[in-house]
Write a protein that holds these residues in place. Structure first.
Motif, PDB file in Angstrom:
ATOM      1  N   ILE A  99      -2.164 -58.908  36.620  1.00  0.00           N
ATOM      2  CA  ILE A  99      -2.250 -57.711  37.469  1.00  0.00           C
ATOM      3  C   ILE A  99      -3.360 -57.874  38.497  1.00  0.00           C
ATOM      4  O   ILE A  99      -3.180 -57.593  39.685  1.00  0.00           O
ATOM      5  CB  ILE A  99      -2.462 -56.452  36.608  1.00  0.00           C
ATOM      6  N   VAL A 100      -4.518 -58.344  38.044  1.00  0.00           N
ATOM      7  CA  VAL A 100      -5.642 -58.547  38.964  1.00  0.00           C
ATOM      8  C   VAL A 100      -5.278 -59.566  40.035  1.00  0.00           C
ATOM      9  O   VAL A 100      -5.588 -59.369  41.215  1.00  0.00           O
ATOM     10  CB  VAL A 100      -6.915 -58.974  38.183  1.00  0.00           C
ATOM     11  N   LEU A 101      -4.612 -60.641  39.654  1.00  0.00           N
ATOM     12  CA  LEU A 101      -4.204 -61.650  40.638  1.00  0.00           C
ATOM     13  C   LEU A 101      -3.291 -61.043  41.698  1.00  0.00           C
ATOM     14  O   LEU A 101      -3.499 -61.234  42.898  1.00  0.00           O
ATOM     15  CB  LEU A 101      -3.500 -62.821  39.955  1.00  0.00           C
TER      16      LEU A 101
ATOM     17  N   ASP B 194      -1.851 -62.364  24.754  1.00  0.00           N
ATOM     18  CA  ASP B 194      -3.130 -61.659  24.677  1.00  0.00           C
ATOM     19  C   ASP B 194      -3.164 -60.605  25.792  1.00  0.00           C
ATOM     20  O   ASP B 194      -2.746 -60.886  26.922  1.00  0.00           O
ATOM     21  CB  ASP B 194      -4.269 -62.664  24.867  1.00  0.00           C
ATOM     22  N   PRO B 195      -3.638 -59.397  25.500  1.00  0.00           N
ATOM     23  CA  PRO B 195      -3.677 -58.350  26.531  1.00  0.00           C
ATOM     24  C   PRO B 195      -4.421 -58.783  27.798  1.00  0.00           C
ATOM     25  O   PRO B 195      -4.052 -58.382  28.902  1.00  0.00           O
ATOM     26  CB  PRO B 195      -4.393 -57.189  25.846  1.00  0.00           C
ATOM     27  N   GLN B 196      -5.438 -59.626  27.655  1.00  0.00           N
ATOM     28  CA  GLN B 196      -6.195 -60.085  28.820  1.00  0.00           C
ATOM     29  C   GLN B 196      -5.325 -60.893  29.770  1.00  0.00           C
ATOM     30  O   GLN B 196      -5.519 -60.857  30.989  1.00  0.00           O
ATOM     31  CB  GLN B 196      -7.408 -60.908  28.375  1.00  0.00           C
ATOM     32  N   GLU B 197      -4.333 -61.594  29.230  1.00  0.00           N
ATOM     33  CA  GLU B 197      -3.431 -62.375  30.082  1.00  0.00           C
ATOM     34  C   GLU B 197      -2.604 -61.471  30.990  1.00  0.00           C
ATOM     35  O   GLU B 197      -2.348 -61.805  32.152  1.00  0.00           O
ATOM     36  CB  GLU B 197      -2.530 -63.259  29.231  1.00  0.00           C
ATOM     37  N   VAL B 198      -2.197 -60.325  30.479  1.00  0.00           N
ATOM     38  CA  VAL B 198      -1.454 -59.358  31.296  1.00  0.00           C
ATOM     39  C   VAL B 198      -2.386 -58.779  32.355  1.00  0.00           C
ATOM     40  O   VAL B 198      -2.022 -58.691  33.535  1.00  0.00           O
ATOM     41  CB  VAL B 198      -0.854 -58.237  30.417  1.00  0.00           C
ATOM     42  N   ALA B 199      -3.598 -58.424  31.951  1.00  0.00           N
ATOM     43  CA  ALA B 199      -4.576 -57.888  32.907  1.00  0.00           C
ATOM     44  C   ALA B 199      -4.877 -58.901  34.001  1.00  0.00           C
ATOM     45  O   ALA B 199      -4.985 -58.540  35.184  1.00  0.00           O
ATOM     46  CB  ALA B 199      -5.855 -57.488  32.171  1.00  0.00           C
ATOM     47  N   ASP B 200      -5.010 -60.171  33.638  1.00  0.00           N
ATOM     48  CA  ASP B 200      -5.287 -61.213  34.636  1.00  0.00           C
ATOM     49  C   ASP B 200      -4.172 -61.312  35.664  1.00  0.00           C
ATOM     50  O   ASP B 200      -4.436 -61.497  36.863  1.00  0.00           O
ATOM     51  CB  ASP B 200      -5.488 -62.568  33.957  1.00  0.00           C
TER      52      ASP B 200
ATOM     53  N   ALA C 235      -2.244 -61.957  48.899  1.00  0.00           N
ATOM     54  CA  ALA C 235      -1.961 -61.064  50.035  1.00  0.00           C
ATOM     55  C   ALA C 235      -0.581 -61.289  50.649  1.00  0.00           C
ATOM     56  O   ALA C 235       0.003 -60.367  51.209  1.00  0.00           O
ATOM     57  CB  ALA C 235      -3.046 -61.222  51.100  1.00  0.00           C
ATOM     58  N   ALA C 236      -0.050 -62.493  50.529  1.00  0.00           N
ATOM     59  CA  ALA C 236       1.265 -62.781  51.112  1.00  0.00           C
ATOM     60  C   ALA C 236       2.387 -62.698  50.085  1.00  0.00           C
ATOM     61  O   ALA C 236       3.533 -63.015  50.392  1.00  0.00           O
ATOM     62  CB  ALA C 236       1.251 -64.174  51.750  1.00  0.00           C
ATOM     63  N   THR C 237       2.058 -62.258  48.894  1.00  0.00           N
ATOM     64  CA  THR C 237       3.064 -62.158  47.830  1.00  0.00           C
ATOM     65  C   THR C 237       3.639 -60.751  47.800  1.00  0.00           C
ATOM     66  O   THR C 237       2.908 -59.771  47.681  1.00  0.00           O
ATOM     67  CB  THR C 237       2.432 -62.491  46.455  1.00  0.00           C
ATOM     68  N   THR C 238       4.946 -60.665  47.922  1.00  0.00           N
ATOM     69  CA  THR C 238       5.611 -59.373  47.821  1.00  0.00           C
ATOM     70  C   THR C 238       6.985 -59.571  47.195  1.00  0.00           C
ATOM     71  O   THR C 238       7.614 -60.619  47.354  1.00  0.00           O
ATOM     72  CB  THR C 238       5.716 -58.666  49.187  1.00  0.00           C
TER      73      THR C 238
END
Length: 89
Positions: free
Chosen positions: A63-65, A55-61, A72-75
């Motif tokens: 990205i938002v995460l 579902d497109p919302q799953e991709v958006a979620d 903040a510590a994820t790179t």
């Protein structure tokens, strides 16, 4: 600086659903109706672990995460939002 990516798999977008789209093309080739292609045939042909298109919302979620302070510590991460298309751990 943080750099992360999201790699979507087969997402249920207009590319699949619009008239003349992928669902219609697969329908003509497989003999299944377009709804069956979207709901069952395409996920089976792609051997998706989660047997449905994303579902497109799953991709958006995702990205938002990754853009949020909660990550903040994820790179250097790549989130595959692909219903299990890639078979790796």
């Amino acid at each position: 600086m943080r750099v992360n990516t999201v790699s979507p798999g087969p997402v249920r977008t207009a590319w699949w659903t619009e008239e003349g789209g992928a669902a219609d093309i697969l329908s003509a080739r497989t003999g299944a109706d377009r709804d069956a292609v979207l709901d069952r045939v395409a996920p089976e042909l792609m051997n998706l672990s989660i047997p449905r298109l994303v579902d497109p919302q799953e991709v958006a979620d995702a990205i938002v995460l990754l853009a949020s302070p909660r990550s903040a510590a994820t790179t250097g991460a790549d989130l595959a939002v692909d219903a299990g298309f890639l078979k790796q751990v």
